[in-house]
Design a protein around this motif. Structure first.
Motif, PDB file in Angstrom:
ATOM      1  N   VAL A 225     -22.392  10.074  -2.277  1.00  0.00           N
ATOM      2  CA  VAL A 225     -22.011  10.913  -1.095  1.00  0.00           C
ATOM      3  C   VAL A 225     -21.045  10.082  -0.340  1.00  0.00           C
ATOM      4  CG1 VAL A 225     -23.860  10.542   0.326  1.00  0.00           C
ATOM      5  CG2 VAL A 225     -22.150  12.478   0.760  1.00  0.00           C
ATOM      6  N   GLN A 226     -19.895  10.381  -0.027  1.00  0.00           N
ATOM      7  CA  GLN A 226     -18.851   9.579   1.004  1.00  0.00           C
ATOM      8  C   GLN A 226     -18.987  10.216   2.327  1.00  0.00           C
ATOM      9  OE1 GLN A 226     -14.661   9.645  -0.622  1.00  0.00           O
ATOM     10  NE2 GLN A 226     -15.133   7.896  -1.853  1.00  0.00           N
ATOM     11  N   THR A 273     -19.028   4.865   0.533  1.00  0.00           N
ATOM     12  CA  THR A 273     -19.761   5.637  -0.669  1.00  0.00           C
ATOM     13  C   THR A 273     -21.335   5.260  -0.646  1.00  0.00           C
ATOM     14  OG1 THR A 273     -17.965   5.259  -1.777  1.00  0.00           O
ATOM     15  CG2 THR A 273     -19.857   5.906  -3.191  1.00  0.00           C
ATOM     16  N   LEU A 274     -22.098   6.211  -0.090  1.00  0.00           N
ATOM     17  CA  LEU A 274     -23.502   5.910  -0.029  1.00  0.00           C
ATOM     18  C   LEU A 274     -24.235   6.895  -0.928  1.00  0.00           C
ATOM     19  CD1 LEU A 274     -23.637   6.086   3.579  1.00  0.00           C
ATOM     20  CD2 LEU A 274     -23.338   3.706   2.272  1.00  0.00           C
ATOM     21  N   LYS A 275     -25.561   6.877  -0.959  1.00  0.00           N
ATOM     22  CA  LYS A 275     -26.367   7.697  -1.840  1.00  0.00           C
ATOM     23  C   LYS A 275     -27.303   8.787  -1.054  1.00  0.00           C
ATOM     24  CE  LYS A 275     -26.558   4.165  -5.360  1.00  0.00           C
ATOM     25  NZ  LYS A 275     -27.576   3.247  -6.181  1.00  0.00           N
ATOM     26  N   LYS A 276     -27.366   9.658  -1.750  1.00  0.00           N
ATOM     27  CA  LYS A 276     -28.307  10.759  -1.190  1.00  0.00           C
ATOM     28  C   LYS A 276     -29.846  10.208  -1.090  1.00  0.00           C
ATOM     29  CE  LYS A 276     -25.892  14.461  -0.975  1.00  0.00           C
ATOM     30  NZ  LYS A 276     -25.876  15.737   0.346  1.00  0.00           N
ATOM     31  N   GLU A 277     -30.618  10.816   0.220  1.00  0.00           N
ATOM     32  CA  GLU A 277     -31.965  10.554   0.377  1.00  0.00           C
ATOM     33  C   GLU A 277     -32.387   9.008   0.503  1.00  0.00           C
ATOM     34  OE1 GLU A 277     -34.155  13.248  -1.795  1.00  0.00           O
ATOM     35  OE2 GLU A 277     -33.553  14.735  -0.616  1.00  0.00           O
ATOM     36  N   MET A 278     -31.408   8.294   1.204  1.00  0.00           N
ATOM     37  CA  MET A 278     -31.905   6.945   1.121  1.00  0.00           C
ATOM     38  C   MET A 278     -32.917   6.387   2.077  1.00  0.00           C
ATOM     39  SD  MET A 278     -27.981   5.046   0.781  1.00  0.00           S
ATOM     40  CE  MET A 278     -28.505   3.673   0.510  1.00  0.00           C
ATOM     41  N   GLN A 293     -17.511   0.263   0.728  1.00  0.00           N
ATOM     42  CA  GLN A 293     -16.680   0.557   1.765  1.00  0.00           C
ATOM     43  C   GLN A 293     -15.237   1.302   0.775  1.00  0.00           C
ATOM     44  OE1 GLN A 293     -15.056  -2.590   4.043  1.00  0.00           O
ATOM     45  NE2 GLN A 293     -16.901  -2.924   5.062  1.00  0.00           N
ATOM     46  N   ALA A 294     -15.012   2.679   1.210  1.00  0.00           N
ATOM     47  CA  ALA A 294     -14.144   3.466   0.595  1.00  0.00           C
ATOM     48  C   ALA A 294     -12.765   3.200   1.157  1.00  0.00           C
ATOM     49  CB  ALA A 294     -14.624   4.862   0.089  1.00  0.00           C
ATOM     50  N   ASP A 347      13.610   3.276   3.341  1.00  0.00           N
ATOM     51  CA  ASP A 347      12.386   3.802   3.589  1.00  0.00           C
ATOM     52  C   ASP A 347      12.295   4.106   5.388  1.00  0.00           C
ATOM     53  OD1 ASP A 347      10.072   5.105   3.860  1.00  0.00           O
ATOM     54  OD2 ASP A 347       8.984   3.940   2.302  1.00  0.00           O
ATOM     55  N   PRO A 348      12.249   5.450   5.707  1.00  0.00           N
ATOM     56  CA  PRO A 348      12.052   5.352   7.164  1.00  0.00           C
ATOM     57  C   PRO A 348      10.685   5.021   7.809  1.00  0.00           C
ATOM     58  CG  PRO A 348      12.080   7.662   6.172  1.00  0.00           C
ATOM     59  CD  PRO A 348      12.254   6.637   5.161  1.00  0.00           C
ATOM     60  N   LEU A 349       9.689   4.838   6.959  1.00  0.00           N
ATOM     61  CA  LEU A 349       8.144   4.706   7.426  1.00  0.00           C
ATOM     62  C   LEU A 349       8.084   3.139   7.167  1.00  0.00           C
ATOM     63  CD1 LEU A 349       5.962   7.442   6.073  1.00  0.00           C
ATOM     64  CD2 LEU A 349       7.193   7.019   8.168  1.00  0.00           C
ATOM     65  N   GLU A 350       9.120   2.201   6.545  1.00  0.00           N
ATOM     66  CA  GLU A 350       8.760   0.928   6.530  1.00  0.00           C
ATOM     67  C   GLU A 350       8.703   0.219   7.945  1.00  0.00           C
ATOM     68  OE1 GLU A 350       7.761  -1.347   3.934  1.00  0.00           O
ATOM     69  OE2 GLU A 350       9.419  -0.445   2.896  1.00  0.00           O
ATOM     70  N   GLY A 351       7.768  -0.672   7.931  1.00  0.00           N
ATOM     71  CA  GLY A 351       7.386  -1.217   9.103  1.00  0.00           C
ATOM     72  C   GLY A 351       6.422  -0.447   9.967  1.00  0.00           C
ATOM     73  N   PHE A 352       5.999   0.755   9.614  1.00  0.00           N
ATOM     74  CA  PHE A 352       5.044   1.590  10.445  1.00  0.00           C
ATOM     75  C   PHE A 352       3.698   2.135   9.778  1.00  0.00           C
ATOM     76  CE2 PHE A 352       9.145   2.118  12.782  1.00  0.00           C
ATOM     77  CZ  PHE A 352       8.408   2.233  14.243  1.00  0.00           C
ATOM     78  N   LEU A 353       3.541   1.535   8.581  1.00  0.00           N
ATOM     79  CA  LEU A 353       2.287   1.587   7.938  1.00  0.00           C
ATOM     80  C   LEU A 353       1.521   0.385   8.268  1.00  0.00           C
ATOM     81  CD1 LEU A 353       3.247   3.300   4.565  1.00  0.00           C
ATOM     82  CD2 LEU A 353       2.993   4.472   6.709  1.00  0.00           C
ATOM     83  N   PHE A 354       0.763   0.398   9.570  1.00  0.00           N
ATOM     84  CA  PHE A 354       0.452  -1.047   9.980  1.00  0.00           C
ATOM     85  C   PHE A 354      -0.702  -1.677   9.294  1.00  0.00           C
ATOM     86  CE2 PHE A 354      -1.708  -3.590  13.211  1.00  0.00           C
ATOM     87  CZ  PHE A 354      -0.626  -4.127  13.904  1.00  0.00           C
ATOM     88  N   PRO A 355      -0.789  -2.948   8.950  1.00  0.00           N
ATOM     89  CA  PRO A 355      -1.665  -3.407   8.308  1.00  0.00           C
ATOM     90  C   PRO A 355      -3.015  -3.418   8.997  1.00  0.00           C
ATOM     91  CG  PRO A 355       0.096  -4.866   8.571  1.00  0.00           C
ATOM     92  CD  PRO A 355       0.468  -3.696   9.508  1.00  0.00           C
ATOM     93  N   ALA A 356      -4.105  -2.844   8.485  1.00  0.00           N
ATOM     94  CA  ALA A 356      -5.270  -2.413   9.002  1.00  0.00           C
ATOM     95  C   ALA A 356      -6.288  -1.694   7.852  1.00  0.00           C
ATOM     96  CB  ALA A 356      -5.350  -1.892  10.131  1.00  0.00           C
ATOM     97  N   SER A 357      -7.597  -1.451   8.209  1.00  0.00           N
ATOM     98  CA  SER A 357      -8.502  -0.643   7.276  1.00  0.00           C
ATOM     99  C   SER A 357      -8.391   0.714   7.722  1.00  0.00           C
ATOM    100  CB  SER A 357      -9.745  -1.195   7.351  1.00  0.00           C
ATOM    101  OG  SER A 357     -10.574  -0.549   6.634  1.00  0.00           O
ATOM    102  N   TYR A 358      -8.132   1.701   6.639  1.00  0.00           N
ATOM    103  CA  TYR A 358      -8.078   3.145   6.934  1.00  0.00           C
ATOM    104  C   TYR A 358      -9.208   3.968   6.165  1.00  0.00           C
ATOM    105  CZ  TYR A 358      -3.653   1.869   9.564  1.00  0.00           C
ATOM    106  OH  TYR A 358      -2.829   1.148  10.327  1.00  0.00           O
ATOM    107  N   PRO A 359      -9.843   4.825   6.836  1.00  0.00           N
ATOM    108  CA  PRO A 359     -10.771   5.749   5.842  1.00  0.00           C
ATOM    109  C   PRO A 359      -9.928   6.736   5.176  1.00  0.00           C
ATOM    110  CG  PRO A 359     -10.759   6.354   8.322  1.00  0.00           C
ATOM    111  CD  PRO A 359      -9.848   5.066   8.243  1.00  0.00           C
ATOM    112  N   VAL A 360     -10.007   6.751   3.836  1.00  0.00           N
ATOM    113  CA  VAL A 360      -9.322   7.396   2.858  1.00  0.00           C
ATOM    114  C   VAL A 360     -10.437   7.896   1.870  1.00  0.00           C
ATOM    115  CG1 VAL A 360      -7.363   7.717   1.275  1.00  0.00           C
ATOM    116  CG2 VAL A 360      -7.092   6.597   3.387  1.00  0.00           C
ATOM    117  N   GLY A 361     -11.088   8.970   2.177  1.00  0.00           N
ATOM    118  CA  GLY A 361     -12.052   9.571   1.040  1.00  0.00           C
ATOM    119  C   GLY A 361     -11.190  10.424   0.064  1.00  0.00           C
TER     120      GLY A 361
END
Length: 535
Positions: A225-226, A273-278, A293-294, A347-361
């Protein structure tokens, strides 16, 4: 006739005399008024009242006299005087008020008084501050519920009369009342016992909540489960999210496990990403493991093309889907005004996808993920106050500063390189530059144009490609950023060295960059590079 009956008879005679006198007086007054109205010619008949009684009316303190007539008991208008009916008793005065329980004769409203008490009971005199009476219910007092029987018993008690059968009946009822009282006591006792039992139960529950172990699963769980942990979530927040997702059995169990783990408080926001009933302990360990980590982590300096490809893979989309959304919906993803409307931008978004960690399920949408990245870039750029800094550094807008930072990020190899690389950019852009004449001559811009990362760029290609991103051919900055700079590159862009650096060469072809101030020094570094790459 005893004294009391004689007194009542005397009052009755006085009352009859008073009524006769009043009727005669009123009759005379009405005749006098009619004669007066007839003489004066008044159309409306007015009634003149005299204070006091008898006469025009009766008085109460503070009020004018009111016309009295024989109908004051009913409140009806006065009727013309008629002779009284014949005495039905034939002139004999009946003893209407001669009994001990009789009321005194009626009095006019202005003269009504309370009847004199027969015997003054000083002990039963009313207390000016009586205490409130307790509620009495027949269920607890044992009083009879039947009002008819109660009245019969009361009447028999007053008259002092009753048969032996009545006495037996009253004794039987008294026994029944005692039975009711006993039953009521049993009910109260049962309620008290139940209350004590309830208190004991809730006390046990309180003890369990305070000192007992919280409900928990056993083992490492099953299935997958995520879950997404938002930024700033604390122990109880995370526990609630995991419980709702079916990962842990209780919030308290998770919080206790998190507190037991030395690194429990270092759980970061993101998608896991975890498991049920842990078990709670297993959940904490998995949240601290990179394997769970997803999140989509964007390294510093990565171009947008790399980010789009990763999003397509993460969301099981056709290749190119995210890029198409980025290009068509760029203006609706949160770009600041100073980042819009630039010419020849790849690309108009170049330089604006900031380096970091993002939650993407797996259930995320590409535009939602891109919007989070742009929002993060806006936050970081706002902290640096790029609009003010652009004027101080001689740039046209914050857009130029982000472009400079992307060049620093792409060409620099180490943190120490960044400030020197920033100085190289600014020095080459100076109008009085006689070394390169405002040409940046960066391989990174040509590589961005071609979508590659080659170390060696042929002189032929550099001199023939006419694209605006080719800084060997076009002076000044490229049309826009060539990647997504991180915090270190941004900080260096705002604080370059002032040592006079104009040239640089990656002499080992990999990670070592050396800088020069003159063209002659540059040629020495170039030979060093050729020697290292030809081996």
């Amino acid at each position: 006739m005893d004294q009391q009956q004689s007194h009542a008879h005397q009052q009755h005679q006085e009352h009859q005399q008073h009524q006769q006198h009043q009727e005669q007086q009123r009759h005379q007054n009405q005749q006098a008024q009619h004669e007066q109205y007839a003489q004066q010619g008044y159309g409306d008949q007015r009634q003149y009242e005299q204070p006091g009684y008898p006469g025009g009316g009766y008085d109460t303190p503070g009020n004018p006299g009111h016309q009295y007539d024989a109908t004051w008991e009913t409140g009806q208008a006065a009727m013309p005087y008629t002779a009284p009916p014949a005495d039905p008793y034939g002139g004999q005065d009946p003893d209407l008020y001669g009994t001990p329980d009789a009321y005194p004769p009626p009095q006019p409203p202005g003269r009504r008084q309370e009847p004199p008490p027969r015997e003054r009971d000083w002990e039963a005199e009313e207390d000016p501050h009586p205490e409130p009476e307790e509620e009495r219910h027949p269920f607890f007092t044992g009083e009879d519920d039947d009002p008819d029987e109660a009245r019969a018993t009361e009447s028999a008690g007053r008259g002092g009369r009753g048969s032996r059968g009545d006495d037996r009946e009253r004794r039987n009822k008294a026994k029944k009342r005692k039975g009711k009282n006993g039953f009521a006591c049993l009910v109260v006792a049962a309620v008290l016992v139940g209350g004590v039992g309830g208190i004991g139960y809730f006390g046990y529950q309180f003890w369990q909540g305070q000192f007992g172990e919280a409900p928990d699963y056993a083992g490492a769980g099953t299935g997958e489960v995520q879950v997404e942990i938002p930024k700033g979530a604390l122990g109880y927040d995370i526990g609630n999210i995991l419980k709702k997702a079916g990962v842990v059995k209780s919030v308290d169990a998770f919080v206790a496990a998190q507190q037991r783990d030395p690194n429990g408080r270092s759980i970061q926001d993101g998608v896991y990403t975890l498991k049920k009933e842990m078990s709670a302990d297993s959940a904490v360990k998995l949240l601290l493991s990179p394997a769970s980590q997803a999140n989509l982590i964007i390294p510093e300096g990565k171009r947008n093309a790399w980010v789009y490809e990763r999003l397509d893979q993460r969301l099981d989309l056709e290749p190119g889907t995210t890029r198409e959304i980025a290009l068509t919906k760029a203006d609706s993803l949160g770009l600041p005004d100073w980042a819009k409307g630039h010419q020849n931008v790849k690309d108009p978004l170049e330089g604006f996808l900031f380096p970091a960690s993002y939650p993407v399920g797996k259930s995320s949408k590409p535009e939602d993920a891109l919007r989070k990245m742009v929002s993060r870039a806006n936050q970081e750029y706002a902290k640096l106050d790029l609009e003010t800094k652009s004027r101080e550094l001689g740039m046209k807008s914050p857009w130029d500063l982000v472009t400079v930072a992307s060049l620093v990020q792409a060409e620099g190899k180490t943190h120490d390189d960044f400030r020197k690389m920033a100085e190289v950019v600014y020095n080459r852009l100076q109008p009085d530059n006689r070394e390169t004449y405002q040409l940046l001559q960066f391989d990174s811009t040509l590589n961005y144009l071609k979508g590659q990362s080659e170390i060696k760029i042929s002189e032929k290609e550099a001199n023939t490609n006419t694209d605006p991103y080719n800084t060997y051919k076009h002076k000044g900055l490229p049309p826009g950023p060539i990647g997504n700079p991180g915090n270190e590159a941004l900080a260096a862009m705002l604080d370059p060295t002032k040592d006079g650096w104009i040239y640089f060469v990656a002499t080992d072809g990999m990670s070592k960059t050396e800088f020069a101030k003159t063209h002659a020094e540059f040629l020495i570094l170039k030979d060093k590079f050729n020697a290292s790459t030809n081996q």
